[in-house]
Write a protein that holds these residues in place. Structure first.
Motif, mmCIF file in Angstrom:
data_model
loop_
_atom_site.group_PDB
_atom_site.id
_atom_site.type_symbol
_atom_site.label_atom_id
_atom_site.label_comp_id
_atom_site.label_asym_id
_atom_site.label_seq_id
_atom_site.Cartn_x
_atom_site.Cartn_y
_atom_site.Cartn_z
ATOM 1 N N MET A 162 0.870 -1.170 0.000
ATOM 2 C CA MET A 162 0.000 0.000 0.000
ATOM 3 C C MET A 162 0.913 1.229 0.000
ATOM 4 S SD MET A 162 -2.881 0.296 2.867
ATOM 5 C CE MET A 162 -2.360 1.479 4.025
ATOM 6 N N LEU A 164 1.043 4.986 0.007
ATOM 7 C CA LEU A 164 0.414 6.289 0.184
ATOM 8 C C LEU A 164 1.454 7.356 0.516
ATOM 9 C CD1 LEU A 164 -1.615 3.952 1.384
ATOM 10 C CD2 LEU A 164 -2.863 5.869 2.247
ATOM 11 N N THR A 165 2.290 7.039 1.502
ATOM 12 C CA THR A 165 3.119 8.067 2.144
ATOM 13 C C THR A 165 4.234 8.570 1.242
ATOM 14 O OG1 THR A 165 2.642 6.951 4.226
ATOM 15 C CG2 THR A 165 4.423 8.553 4.249
ATOM 16 N N GLY A 170 2.107 12.748 4.746
ATOM 17 C CA GLY A 170 1.897 11.642 5.692
ATOM 18 C C GLY A 170 0.414 11.530 5.968
ATOM 19 N N THR A 171 -0.011 12.131 7.067
ATOM 20 C CA THR A 171 -1.443 12.159 7.392
ATOM 21 C C THR A 171 -2.224 12.870 6.287
ATOM 22 O OG1 THR A 171 -0.908 12.204 9.732
ATOM 23 C CG2 THR A 171 -3.097 12.987 9.104
ATOM 24 N N PHE A 196 8.468 4.754 3.496
ATOM 25 C CA PHE A 196 7.897 3.943 4.589
ATOM 26 C C PHE A 196 6.995 2.825 4.060
ATOM 27 C CE2 PHE A 196 7.805 7.880 7.639
ATOM 28 C CZ PHE A 196 9.180 7.828 7.742
ATOM 29 N N SER A 198 5.756 -0.627 3.714
ATOM 30 C CA SER A 198 5.918 -1.944 4.325
ATOM 31 C C SER A 198 5.870 -3.005 3.240
ATOM 32 C CB SER A 198 4.789 -2.220 5.322
ATOM 33 O OG SER A 198 4.822 -1.283 6.360
ATOM 34 N N ILE A 436 4.689 0.834 16.867
ATOM 35 C CA ILE A 436 4.329 1.303 15.524
ATOM 36 C C ILE A 436 2.829 1.154 15.258
ATOM 37 C CG2 ILE A 436 4.842 -0.922 14.380
ATOM 38 C CD1 ILE A 436 5.221 2.639 12.921
ATOM 39 N N TYR A 440 1.009 3.661 12.461
ATOM 40 C CA TYR A 440 0.669 3.467 11.041
ATOM 41 C C TYR A 440 -0.824 3.165 10.817
ATOM 42 C CZ TYR A 440 2.031 -1.634 11.555
ATOM 43 O OH TYR A 440 2.171 -2.937 11.916
ATOM 44 N N THR A 443 -2.567 7.562 12.418
ATOM 45 C CA THR A 443 -2.194 7.575 13.851
ATOM 46 C C THR A 443 -3.464 7.482 14.695
ATOM 47 O OG1 THR A 443 -2.402 9.959 13.966
ATOM 48 C CG2 THR A 443 -0.217 9.091 13.362
ATOM 49 N N LEU A 449 -10.103 11.604 15.546
ATOM 50 C CA LEU A 449 -10.757 12.660 14.742
ATOM 51 C C LEU A 449 -11.771 12.046 13.782
ATOM 52 C CD1 LEU A 449 -7.739 15.013 13.909
ATOM 53 C CD2 LEU A 449 -9.585 15.376 15.572
HETATM 54 C C1 LIG Z 1 7.300 1.135 10.098
HETATM 55 C C2 LIG Z 1 6.364 1.921 9.264
HETATM 56 C C3 LIG Z 1 5.613 1.292 8.283
HETATM 57 C C4 LIG Z 1 4.761 2.033 7.461
HETATM 58 N N1 LIG Z 1 4.088 1.411 6.441
HETATM 59 C C5 LIG Z 1 3.455 2.178 5.517
HETATM 60 C C6 LIG Z 1 2.935 1.590 4.314
HETATM 61 O O1 LIG Z 1 3.010 0.384 4.112
HETATM 62 N N2 LIG Z 1 2.376 2.413 3.389
HETATM 63 C C7 LIG Z 1 2.268 3.767 3.575
HETATM 64 O O2 LIG Z 1 1.759 4.436 2.717
HETATM 65 N N3 LIG Z 1 2.723 4.342 4.720
HETATM 66 C C8 LIG Z 1 3.316 3.588 5.686
HETATM 67 N N4 LIG Z 1 3.811 4.161 6.823
HETATM 68 C C9 LIG Z 1 3.596 5.587 7.035
HETATM 69 C C10 LIG Z 1 2.612 5.856 8.175
HETATM 70 O O3 LIG Z 1 1.323 5.463 7.806
HETATM 71 C C11 LIG Z 1 2.747 7.342 8.517
HETATM 72 O O4 LIG Z 1 3.978 7.485 9.188
HETATM 73 C C12 LIG Z 1 1.596 7.849 9.363
HETATM 74 O O5 LIG Z 1 0.402 7.837 8.639
HETATM 75 C C13 LIG Z 1 1.835 9.274 9.874
HETATM 76 O O6 LIG Z 1 2.347 10.121 8.871
HETATM 77 P P1 LIG Z 1 3.671 10.956 9.166
HETATM 78 O O7 LIG Z 1 4.695 10.012 9.692
HETATM 79 O O8 LIG Z 1 4.019 11.744 7.994
HETATM 80 O O9 LIG Z 1 3.278 11.906 10.375
HETATM 81 P P2 LIG Z 1 2.560 13.332 10.253
HETATM 82 O O10 LIG Z 1 1.411 13.262 9.330
HETATM 83 O O11 LIG Z 1 3.594 14.374 10.013
HETATM 84 O O12 LIG Z 1 1.992 13.490 11.735
HETATM 85 C C14 LIG Z 1 2.805 13.828 12.873
HETATM 86 C C15 LIG Z 1 1.895 13.923 14.090
HETATM 87 O O13 LIG Z 1 0.928 14.954 13.879
HETATM 88 C C16 LIG Z 1 -0.386 14.445 14.000
HETATM 89 N N5 LIG Z 1 -1.226 15.098 12.997
HETATM 90 C C17 LIG Z 1 -1.010 15.234 11.682
HETATM 91 N N6 LIG Z 1 -2.023 15.884 11.096
HETATM 92 C C18 LIG Z 1 -2.900 16.176 12.062
HETATM 93 C C19 LIG Z 1 -4.176 16.823 12.082
HETATM 94 N N7 LIG Z 1 -4.761 17.292 10.964
HETATM 95 N N8 LIG Z 1 -4.804 16.931 13.264
HETATM 96 C C20 LIG Z 1 -4.248 16.433 14.390
HETATM 97 N N9 LIG Z 1 -3.061 15.815 14.432
HETATM 98 C C21 LIG Z 1 -2.402 15.682 13.273
HETATM 99 C C22 LIG Z 1 -0.285 12.960 13.786
HETATM 100 O O14 LIG Z 1 -1.317 12.252 14.462
HETATM 101 C C23 LIG Z 1 1.088 12.662 14.373
HETATM 102 O O15 LIG Z 1 0.985 12.457 15.754
HETATM 103 C C24 LIG Z 1 4.633 3.426 7.670
HETATM 104 C C25 LIG Z 1 5.359 4.052 8.684
HETATM 105 C C26 LIG Z 1 6.236 3.328 9.451
HETATM 106 C C27 LIG Z 1 7.053 4.052 10.483
#
Ligand SMILES: Cc1cc2nc3c(=O)[nH]c(=O)nc-3n(C[C@H](O)[C@H](O)[C@H](O)COP(=O)(O)OP(=O)(O)OC[C@H]3O[C@@H](n4cnc5c(N)ncnc54)[C@H](O)[C@@H]3O)c2cc1C
Length: 599
Positions: A162, A164-165, A170-171, A196, A198, A436, A440, A443, A449
């Motif tokens: 999958m 996306l990131t 990220g989010t 990121f 997986s 983790i 993932y 969050t 939310l």
């Molecule tokens: C080991 C691992 C495996 C992963 N596997 C995959 C995968 O297979 N495919 C894939 O696509 N991604 C994958 N990810 C990515 C993962 O889904 C993202 O790290 C996660 O969704 C958060 O995005 P970010 O790290 O950019 O954090 P950010 O989006 O920068 O968020 C940082 C913090 O801010 C908070 N935040 C952000 N926006 C808001 C908002 N609007 N309101 C309130 N709080 C907010 C978040 O909750 C978090 O606590 C993986 C990550 C890891 C570490």
């Protein structure tokens, strides 16, 4: 040494006594899914988890994955374990018979997902993602695409991911920059970098299918301009799925991470890679949500699986380790000291773990049963109601069970004292692996939310009513004169917590309408409050079943254990709802008033 034994007695209690799993065989398409079939399948799955996957858990963590000349290799033993996994038919478990699957209910898949996560979470991520891709393509893909890829995903010879990131997205997936250009022959060329990812590359299967979010040239900005593509690692020549040349997808690096080290986490570069559109142009996010919803439930089960195996370690240690004497005098006078389990604080921790785990299992499997009703029930209204209840509970299950998974793993480490902090004992890995799951698949803050911002207001609150109305009726019945005193004593604190939950819901709905920060600032506390009430509801139902069994002369000690643990949950854990309620009522000002510079 770490050990894992699948909790088959409790699984059977939940499926047979609580959920009456025999009803599954009355659903069209599930006629064969009788208890006579389901329980031997689960027992066989348990054997694979205990004997094949669990022995690779610590070594996989120690070795991790490696990238050599652009190819990713999983830890020693993983490829052979994966072969055993597919030869046992586990990738086919809940896939449709027309794709070569066994067509078993989702509920059975839930049980397997929990056990695999207990035995070896890092391993389980590989087939887990493939299952998500299978579901998304089955729901949104064109017929010719389905014919090409679904049988291969079902038999496990191909895997899925999958994607996306991205570094800046990220989010907020509205920031995705990966591009997709039509190739003039009905296909697309995908260009961009995903991070990121997986299972982004590995040596377990002959091909990997990446589900990628990307933008078409005419796409509007934001999340409404994102489309979904399926991009194979090796190109697929024809409808029979024969493999052609390598596609322009490469692994640009492997992340070194805190936990799940046996699972590869990749940077993936798409350099004009050939792909197929899945679903409608610009409607990629809703299509991806098919995968993400299933994945969120699966991640909740990962939290549960880790909590279960951590509890098993802690319980064995608490029976074994001799330290101090019971406060009221030696309980084991022939030994140099009493085992840890005699001490009240150790018992508090063990019961907390047991109450969260068994309550979490009941909640998760109950949702699994509703998924099957949503998919197969002959009555449209029952299908719709089941689907709405599942939609409501997805964020609750994901966030609650992963938060509890981490808390339980921490308690297990605490019971081990300093030995828990030492790598060889295997407990610290569960704390690292569990962490983790809270991040993932969205969050846990984002789950909260989703709950308050989308699920509560949806259909003017109808989703919540599917949960609240039956519970209100049960509590009312047990509050009446003449109710079973044991059950009435359990229902009374739950009724109080349920009242708080209903009042908190109204508070959030009213204040949130005037000011969205009000709902958002209360969201995480509200999700936990909801989760505790949901666990309480399941504990009450389990206690009821146990009480009926005991009244009918059953002697299985598991039933007494259910009543003990229900009492502990209502008395020692449910009161957290009081503090959560007060925090919700405190409102958003205490969070939002301080200027950013004052932090
Ligand atoms: C080991 C691992 C495996 C992963 N596997 C995959 C995968 O297979 N495919 C894939 O696509 N991604 C994958 N990810 C990515 C993962 O889904 C993202 O790290 C996660 O969704 C958060 O995005 P970010 O790290 O950019 O954090 P950010 O989006 O920068 O968020 C940082 C913090 O801010 C908070 N935040 C952000 N926006 C808001 C908002 N609007 N309101 C309130 N709080 C907010 C978040 O909750 C978090 O606590 C993986 C990550 C890891 C570490």
């Amino acid at each position: 040494m770490p050990r894992y034994q699948a909790p088959l007695a409790d699984i059977r209690f939940v499926l047979e006594d609580l959920l009456r799993v025999e009803q599954l065989a009355t659903l069209p398409g599930y006629e064969d899914a009788t208890p006579d079939l389901i329980f031997p399948v689960i027992a066989e799955g348990a054997r694979l988890c205990e004997e094949v996957l669990f022995p690779l858990n610590q070594s996989g963590d120690a070795e991790g994955c490696r990238l050599e000349k652009g190819r990713v290799f999983t830890p020693a033993g993983f490829p052979a374990a994966y072969r055993a996994y597919i030869e046992g038919g586990w990738t086919r478990l809940a896939c449709a018979p027309e794709d070569g699957g066994m067509g078993l209910p989702e509920l059975v898949y839930f049980v397997m997902e929990e056990m695999v996560s207990s035995a070896n979470l890092a391993f389980g991520i590989y087939p887990g993602l493939s299952r998500g891709v299978y579901n998304a393509v089955r729901r949104h893909g064109e017929e010719s695409l389905k014919r090409r890829v679904l049988p291969r995903l079902a038999d496990g010879s191909w895997a899925g991911t999958m994607c996306l990131t991205e570094p800046q997205a990220g989010t907020d997936l509205g920031l995705v920059r990966t591009r997709a250009e039509p190739d003039g022959a009905g296909g697309y060329r995908i260009t961009g970098t995903k991070i990121f990812i997986s299972a982004g590359d590995h040596d377990l299967t002959e091909n990997i299918l990446h589900l990628v979010l990307a933008r078409l040239p005419d796409a509007p900005g934001g999340s409404h301009g994102i489309s979904l593509f399926l991009v194979p690692k090796i190109q697929v020549r024809d409808d029979q799925g024969t493999l052609g040349t390598a596609n322009a997808v490469s692994c640009g690096g492997l992340e070194h991470k805190m936990g799940i080290r046996g699972s590869s986490t990749c940077v993936l570069n798409f350099d004009g890679a050939a792909g197929w559109l899945v679903g409608q142009p610009h409607k990629g996010l809703p299509a991806m949500f098919t995968m993400m919803n299933a994945a969120r439930l699966a991640v909740g089960l990962q939290g549960l699986g880790l909590a279960e195996v951590a509890y098993q370690h802690a319980l064995a240690y608490a029976r074994d380790r001799l330290q101090g004497r019971a406060l009221k005098g030696a309980r084991y006078p022939n030994r140099p000291a009493d085992p840890l389990i005699v001490h009240p604080d150790i018992r508090r921790m063990l019961l907390t773990m047991k109450a969260y785990n068994e309550g979490g299992r009941a909640l998760a499997y109950w949702i699994g049963l509703h998924l099957d009703h949503e998919a197969r029930h002959p009555d449209l209204r029952t299908r719709q109601a089941a689907g709405e209840l599942v939609a409501l509970l997805i964020p609750v299950l994901k966030a609650l069970l992963t938060d509890l998974g981490f808390e339980v793993a921490n308690l297990a480490l605490q019971i081990h004292g300093g030995h828990g902090y030492i790598q060889d004992n295997g407990i610290e890995q569960y704390v690292r692996d569990a962490r983790i799951t809270q991040v993932y698949e969205g969050t846990n803050g984002i789950q909260a939310l989703d709950l308050v911002g989308r699920k509560l207001p949806q259909a003017t609150g109808r989703l919540l009513r599917h949960f609240c109305h039956p519970l209100a009726a049960e509590l009312e019945e047990l509050g009446r004169d003449g109710a079973d005193p044991v059950l009435a004593a359990l229902a009374a604190p739950l009724a109080k917590a349920f009242g708080r939950f209903q009042q908190a819901t109204v508070t959030i709905a009213i204040r949130g309408l005037a000011d969205p920060d009000e709902a958002a600032a209360a969201a995480s506390d509200y999700l936990r409050l909801f989760g505790l009430v949901a666990l309480g509801a399941l504990w009450l139902r389990m206690a009821r079943v146990a009480q009926e069994k005991l009244a009918a002369g059953a002697t299985n000690p598991l039933y007494r254990g259910k009543l003990d643990t229900a009492r502990f949950f209502m008395a020692k854990l449910l009161p957290q709802t009081g503090a959560l309620f007060a925090a919700i009522q405190a409102g958003a000002a205490v969070v939002m008033d301080p200027e950013d510079e004052r932090f």
